[in-house]
Write a protein that holds these residues in place. Structure first.
Motif, PDB file in Angstrom:
ATOM      1  N   THR A 161       0.823  -1.216   0.000  1.00 41.33           N
ATOM      2  CA  THR A 161       0.000   0.000   0.000  1.00 41.33           C
ATOM      3  C   THR A 161       0.856   1.265   0.000  1.00 41.33           C
ATOM      4  OG1 THR A 161      -0.211  -0.012   2.410  1.00 41.33           O
ATOM      5  CG2 THR A 161      -1.951  -1.122   1.131  1.00 41.33           C
ATOM      6  N   MET A 162       2.141   1.125   0.310  1.00 46.29           N
ATOM      7  CA  MET A 162       3.025   2.284   0.309  1.00 46.29           C
ATOM      8  C   MET A 162       3.601   2.579  -1.079  1.00 46.29           C
ATOM      9  SD  MET A 162       6.465   3.012   2.565  1.00 46.29           S
ATOM     10  CE  MET A 162       5.645   3.406   4.107  1.00 46.29           C
ATOM     11  N   MET A 163       3.931   1.537  -1.847  1.00 48.78           N
ATOM     12  CA  MET A 163       4.669   1.730  -3.093  1.00 48.78           C
ATOM     13  C   MET A 163       3.998   2.650  -4.116  1.00 48.78           C
ATOM     14  SD  MET A 163       7.657   0.745  -2.725  1.00 48.78           S
ATOM     15  CE  MET A 163       8.169   1.049  -4.416  1.00 48.78           C
ATOM     16  N   PRO A 164       2.691   2.608  -4.313  1.00 45.76           N
ATOM     17  CA  PRO A 164       2.104   3.554  -5.269  1.00 45.76           C
ATOM     18  C   PRO A 164       2.356   5.015  -4.862  1.00 45.76           C
ATOM     19  CG  PRO A 164       0.559   1.795  -4.802  1.00 45.76           C
ATOM     20  CD  PRO A 164       1.694   1.641  -3.830  1.00 45.76           C
ATOM     21  N   PHE A 165       2.351   5.280  -3.565  1.00 49.91           N
ATOM     22  CA  PHE A 165       2.606   6.642  -3.091  1.00 49.91           C
ATOM     23  C   PHE A 165       4.090   6.992  -3.197  1.00 49.91           C
ATOM     24  CE2 PHE A 165      -1.299   5.397  -0.795  1.00 49.91           C
ATOM     25  CZ  PHE A 165      -2.156   6.342  -1.364  1.00 49.91           C
ATOM     26  N   VAL A 166       4.956   6.021  -2.987  1.00 49.73           N
ATOM     27  CA  VAL A 166       6.397   6.244  -3.167  1.00 49.73           C
ATOM     28  C   VAL A 166       6.667   6.580  -4.634  1.00 49.73           C
ATOM     29  CG1 VAL A 166       8.674   5.134  -3.101  1.00 49.73           C
ATOM     30  CG2 VAL A 166       7.070   4.819  -1.201  1.00 49.73           C
ATOM     31  N   GLU A 167       6.018   5.872  -5.536  1.00 47.36           N
ATOM     32  CA  GLU A 167       6.177   6.156  -6.963  1.00 47.36           C
ATOM     33  C   GLU A 167       5.692   7.563  -7.297  1.00 47.36           C
ATOM     34  OE1 GLU A 167       4.136   2.830  -8.705  1.00 47.36           O
ATOM     35  OE2 GLU A 167       5.746   1.445  -8.137  1.00 47.36           O
ATOM     36  N   GLU A 168       4.604   7.994  -6.679  1.00 50.59           N
ATOM     37  CA  GLU A 168       4.093   9.354  -6.884  1.00 50.59           C
ATOM     38  C   GLU A 168       5.125  10.378  -6.408  1.00 50.59           C
ATOM     39  OE1 GLU A 168       0.669  12.264  -4.992  1.00 50.59           O
ATOM     40  OE2 GLU A 168       0.220  10.112  -5.123  1.00 50.59           O
ATOM     41  N   ILE A 169       5.716  10.132  -5.251  1.00 50.35           N
ATOM     42  CA  ILE A 169       6.746  11.030  -4.721  1.00 50.35           C
ATOM     43  C   ILE A 169       7.951  11.041  -5.658  1.00 50.35           C
ATOM     44  CG2 ILE A 169       8.428  11.340  -2.855  1.00 50.35           C
ATOM     45  CD1 ILE A 169       6.180  10.363  -0.929  1.00 50.35           C
ATOM     46  N   ARG A 170       8.370   9.862  -6.120  1.00 55.25           N
ATOM     47  CA  ARG A 170       9.531   9.769  -7.019  1.00 55.25           C
ATOM     48  C   ARG A 170       9.326  10.631  -8.260  1.00 55.25           C
ATOM     49  NH1 ARG A 170      14.088   9.648  -6.159  1.00 55.25           N
ATOM     50  NH2 ARG A 170      13.709  11.534  -7.248  1.00 55.25           N
ATOM     51  N   ARG A 171       8.105  10.617  -8.806  1.00 48.13           N
ATOM     52  CA  ARG A 171       7.805  11.430  -9.994  1.00 48.13           C
ATOM     53  C   ARG A 171       7.807  12.927  -9.679  1.00 48.13           C
ATOM     54  NH1 ARG A 171       4.055   7.253 -10.581  1.00 48.13           N
ATOM     55  NH2 ARG A 171       2.359   8.567  -9.813  1.00 48.13           N
ATOM     56  N   ALA A 172       7.542  13.291  -8.431  1.00 46.58           N
ATOM     57  CA  ALA A 172       7.381  14.702  -8.056  1.00 46.58           C
ATOM     58  C   ALA A 172       8.687  15.395  -7.674  1.00 46.58           C
ATOM     59  CB  ALA A 172       6.386  14.824  -6.904  1.00 46.58           C
ATOM     60  N   VAL A 173       9.702  14.629  -7.266  1.00 47.70           N
ATOM     61  CA  VAL A 173      10.930  15.245  -6.746  1.00 47.70           C
ATOM     62  C   VAL A 173      12.162  14.754  -7.485  1.00 47.70           C
ATOM     63  CG1 VAL A 173       9.902  15.525  -4.432  1.00 47.70           C
ATOM     64  CG2 VAL A 173      11.303  13.494  -4.937  1.00 47.70           C
ATOM     65  N   SER A 174      13.255  15.496  -7.321  1.00 43.71           N
ATOM     66  CA  SER A 174      14.528  15.093  -7.928  1.00 43.71           C
ATOM     67  C   SER A 174      15.535  14.636  -6.879  1.00 43.71           C
ATOM     68  CB  SER A 174      15.101  16.256  -8.748  1.00 43.71           C
ATOM     69  OG  SER A 174      15.333  17.373  -7.910  1.00 43.71           O
ATOM     70  N   ILE A 175      15.188  14.724  -5.603  1.00 44.81           N
ATOM     71  CA  ILE A 175      16.075  14.300  -4.530  1.00 44.81           C
ATOM     72  C   ILE A 175      15.842  12.821  -4.204  1.00 44.81           C
ATOM     73  CG2 ILE A 175      16.301  16.614  -3.525  1.00 44.81           C
ATOM     74  CD1 ILE A 175      14.150  15.907  -1.481  1.00 44.81           C
ATOM     75  N   PRO A 176      16.724  12.198  -3.435  1.00 44.21           N
ATOM     76  CA  PRO A 176      16.483  10.811  -3.041  1.00 44.21           C
ATOM     77  C   PRO A 176      15.163  10.647  -2.283  1.00 44.21           C
ATOM     78  CG  PRO A 176      18.760  11.387  -2.622  1.00 44.21           C
ATOM     79  CD  PRO A 176      18.042  12.672  -2.987  1.00 44.21           C
ATOM     80  N   VAL A 177      14.563   9.468  -2.439  1.00 44.03           N
ATOM     81  CA  VAL A 177      13.277   9.155  -1.821  1.00 44.03           C
ATOM     82  C   VAL A 177      13.472   7.987  -0.841  1.00 44.03           C
ATOM     83  CG1 VAL A 177      10.919   8.314  -2.242  1.00 44.03           C
ATOM     84  CG2 VAL A 177      11.967   9.981  -3.797  1.00 44.03           C
ATOM     85  N   ALA A 178      12.944   8.149   0.354  1.00 41.35           N
ATOM     86  CA  ALA A 178      13.009   7.112   1.378  1.00 41.35           C
ATOM     87  C   ALA A 178      11.673   6.392   1.467  1.00 41.35           C
ATOM     88  CB  ALA A 178      13.344   7.734   2.743  1.00 41.35           C
ATOM     89  N   ALA A 179      11.709   5.096   1.732  1.00 43.06           N
ATOM     90  CA  ALA A 179      10.487   4.307   1.921  1.00 43.06           C
ATOM     91  C   ALA A 179      10.747   3.285   3.009  1.00 43.06           C
ATOM     92  CB  ALA A 179      10.100   3.612   0.621  1.00 43.06           C
ATOM     93  N   LEU A 180      10.073   3.462   4.147  1.00 40.39           N
ATOM     94  CA  LEU A 180      10.255   2.581   5.294  1.00 40.39           C
ATOM     95  C   LEU A 180       8.896   2.063   5.745  1.00 40.39           C
ATOM     96  CD1 LEU A 180      12.279   5.278   5.592  1.00 40.39           C
ATOM     97  CD2 LEU A 180      13.171   3.797   7.359  1.00 40.39           C
ATOM     98  N   PRO A 181       8.417   0.934   5.165  1.00 42.35           N
ATOM     99  CA  PRO A 181       7.103   0.417   5.522  1.00 42.35           C
ATOM    100  C   PRO A 181       7.027   0.023   6.993  1.00 42.35           C
ATOM    101  CG  PRO A 181       8.002  -0.738   3.599  1.00 42.35           C
ATOM    102  CD  PRO A 181       9.080   0.133   4.142  1.00 42.35           C
TER     103      PRO A 181
END
Length: 181
Positions: A161-181
């Motif tokens: 349930t987190m990954m679709p939102f992580v993908e949305e964040i990845r598309r929105a920013v150019s900095i590294p993205v963290a994901a800690l379920p």
């Protein structure tokens, strides 16, 4: 043991070791020693494995949108914890499990005042938006624009349930993205 498992970051366990949570349980006088001890333990472990040391601040349950007094209280809570982290020699600071964009902005400002790198992770509840109505991509972009070095999500959700939102964040920013379920 985190180091043997391959971790290259040791985070001081100061989650909820802030003034409001400790006041609620009658332990406010333990606030500074608790934070400093957690930072010292994490620093010792990090040094054993040549890992980075991360400080930590988290949601306060005090923040209220549009309430200047609450924002000042939150800022004060963050600044004291950030100050202890700086004293301990952390390499960067993580603001985590933040459900309000406004609270994340206050946290980021407190961290950036130190000139240390800032990681900001949101906690996204069932509705899929932050409590002040911002979608995760929009919130992450705003935090990036304010100077965060890493942005992402943590807690509340599992990986599916987190990954679709992580993908949305990845598309929105150019900095590294963290994901800690």
């Amino acid at each position: 043991d985190f180091l043997r498992a391959g971790s290259d970051v040791i985070e001081a366990f100061t989650y909820y070791a802030h003034r409001e949570k400790l006041r609620l349980i009658g332990r406010e006088n333990d606030l500074e020693p608790m934070n400093r001890q957690a930072l010292a333990i994490a620093k010792k472990v990090a040094a054993e494995g040549d890992a980075l040391l991360a400080g930590n601040i988290c949601n306060t349950n005090v923040f209220k949108p549009g309430d200047a007094d609450a924002a000042r209280q939150v800022r004060s809570m963050f600044e004291e914890q950030v100050g202890w982290a700086v004293d301990a020699g952390v390499d960067f600071i993580i603001a985590e499990t933040i459900s309000w964009l406004g609270e994340a902005e206050v946290a980021l400002e407190a961290i950036k005042g130190t000139k240390l790198p800032a990681v900001v992770t949101f906690a996204l509840h069932k509705q899929g938006v932050l409590r002040d109505g911002f979608g995760p991509g929009e919130a992450a972009k705003r935090i990036e624009d304010l100077g965060a070095d890493v942005v992402g999500l943590n807690c509340i959700r599992g990986i599916r349930t987190m990954m679709p939102f992580v993908e949305e964040i990845r598309r929105a920013v150019s900095i590294p993205v963290a994901a800690l379920p």
